[in-house]
Scaffold this motif. Structure first.
Motif, PDB file in Angstrom:
ATOM      1  N   GLN A  84      30.135  46.002  22.310  1.00 18.22           N
ATOM      2  CA  GLN A  84      29.105  46.334  23.284  1.00 18.22           C
ATOM      3  C   GLN A  84      28.517  45.052  23.850  1.00 18.22           C
ATOM      4  O   GLN A  84      28.066  44.177  23.121  1.00 18.22           O
ATOM      5  CB  GLN A  84      28.020  47.160  22.596  1.00 18.22           C
ATOM      6  N   ASP A  85      28.515  44.927  25.173  1.00 22.70           N
ATOM      7  CA  ASP A  85      27.907  43.793  25.852  1.00 22.70           C
ATOM      8  C   ASP A  85      26.483  44.183  26.232  1.00 22.70           C
ATOM      9  O   ASP A  85      26.271  45.116  26.995  1.00 22.70           O
ATOM     10  CB  ASP A  85      28.709  43.443  27.099  1.00 22.70           C
ATOM     11  N   ASN A  86      25.513  43.485  25.674  1.00 12.56           N
ATOM     12  CA  ASN A  86      24.112  43.857  25.860  1.00 12.56           C
ATOM     13  C   ASN A  86      23.417  43.089  26.982  1.00 12.56           C
ATOM     14  O   ASN A  86      22.202  43.177  27.116  1.00 12.56           O
ATOM     15  CB  ASN A  86      23.349  43.649  24.552  1.00 12.56           C
ATOM     16  N   THR A  87      24.160  42.354  27.780  1.00  9.15           N
ATOM     17  CA  THR A  87      23.542  41.558  28.838  1.00  9.15           C
ATOM     18  C   THR A  87      22.775  42.431  29.819  1.00  9.15           C
ATOM     19  O   THR A  87      21.629  42.123  30.184  1.00  9.15           O
ATOM     20  CB  THR A  87      24.623  40.749  29.589  1.00  9.15           C
ATOM     21  N   ASN A  88      23.369  43.534  30.254  1.00  7.10           N
ATOM     22  CA  ASN A  88      22.684  44.418  31.200  1.00  7.10           C
ATOM     23  C   ASN A  88      21.457  45.063  30.577  1.00  7.10           C
ATOM     24  O   ASN A  88      20.461  45.314  31.263  1.00  7.10           O
ATOM     25  CB  ASN A  88      23.642  45.491  31.705  1.00  7.10           C
ATOM     26  N   SER A  89      21.511  45.339  29.284  1.00  6.67           N
ATOM     27  CA  SER A  89      20.353  45.925  28.606  1.00  6.67           C
ATOM     28  C   SER A  89      19.180  44.951  28.597  1.00  6.67           C
ATOM     29  O   SER A  89      18.039  45.346  28.838  1.00  6.67           O
ATOM     30  CB  SER A  89      20.712  46.306  27.171  1.00  6.67           C
ATOM     31  N   TYR A  90      19.465  43.685  28.309  1.00  8.35           N
ATOM     32  CA  TYR A  90      18.400  42.679  28.290  1.00  8.35           C
ATOM     33  C   TYR A  90      17.783  42.494  29.677  1.00  8.35           C
ATOM     34  O   TYR A  90      16.562  42.352  29.808  1.00  8.35           O
ATOM     35  CB  TYR A  90      18.923  41.332  27.777  1.00  8.35           C
ATOM     36  N   ILE A  91      18.616  42.515  30.699  1.00 14.32           N
ATOM     37  CA  ILE A  91      18.110  42.378  32.066  1.00 14.32           C
ATOM     38  C   ILE A  91      17.242  43.579  32.440  1.00 14.32           C
ATOM     39  O   ILE A  91      16.165  43.430  33.029  1.00 14.32           O
ATOM     40  CB  ILE A  91      19.275  42.211  33.061  1.00 14.32           C
ATOM     41  N   THR A  92      17.683  44.787  32.067  1.00 14.31           N
ATOM     42  CA  THR A  92      16.916  45.993  32.365  1.00 14.31           C
ATOM     43  C   THR A  92      15.575  45.990  31.645  1.00 14.31           C
ATOM     44  O   THR A  92      14.546  46.359  32.223  1.00 14.31           O
ATOM     45  CB  THR A  92      17.727  47.242  31.977  1.00 14.31           C
TER      46      THR A  92
END
Length: 67
Positions: A42-50
């Protein structure tokens, strides 16, 4: 008008923040075939940005009415 804008910004910030936290902690995709386990990382980059955008919107909604 200013109070309604502040309320809309606050609610949308909370919704965006909740969505970011949900995507951060949702289960990863896992497929098991016999002895072989295929796990999609799971790549959490988009979650951190959101989550960051949600925090910024909530913070700005608290500043909007102060003058």
């Amino acid at each position: 008008m200013n109070n309604s804008l502040k309320t809309i910004a606050f609610i949308s910030g909370i919704v965006i923040l909740a969505y970011g936290v949900y995507t951060l902690f949702k289960p990863e995709t896992q497929i098991s075939i016999g002895d072989v386990d295929l796990i999609e990382t799971q790549d959490n980059t988009n979650s951190y940005i959101t989550i960051a955008v949600g925090i910024v919107i909530v913070a700005l909604s608290s500043i909007i009415g102060k003058k």
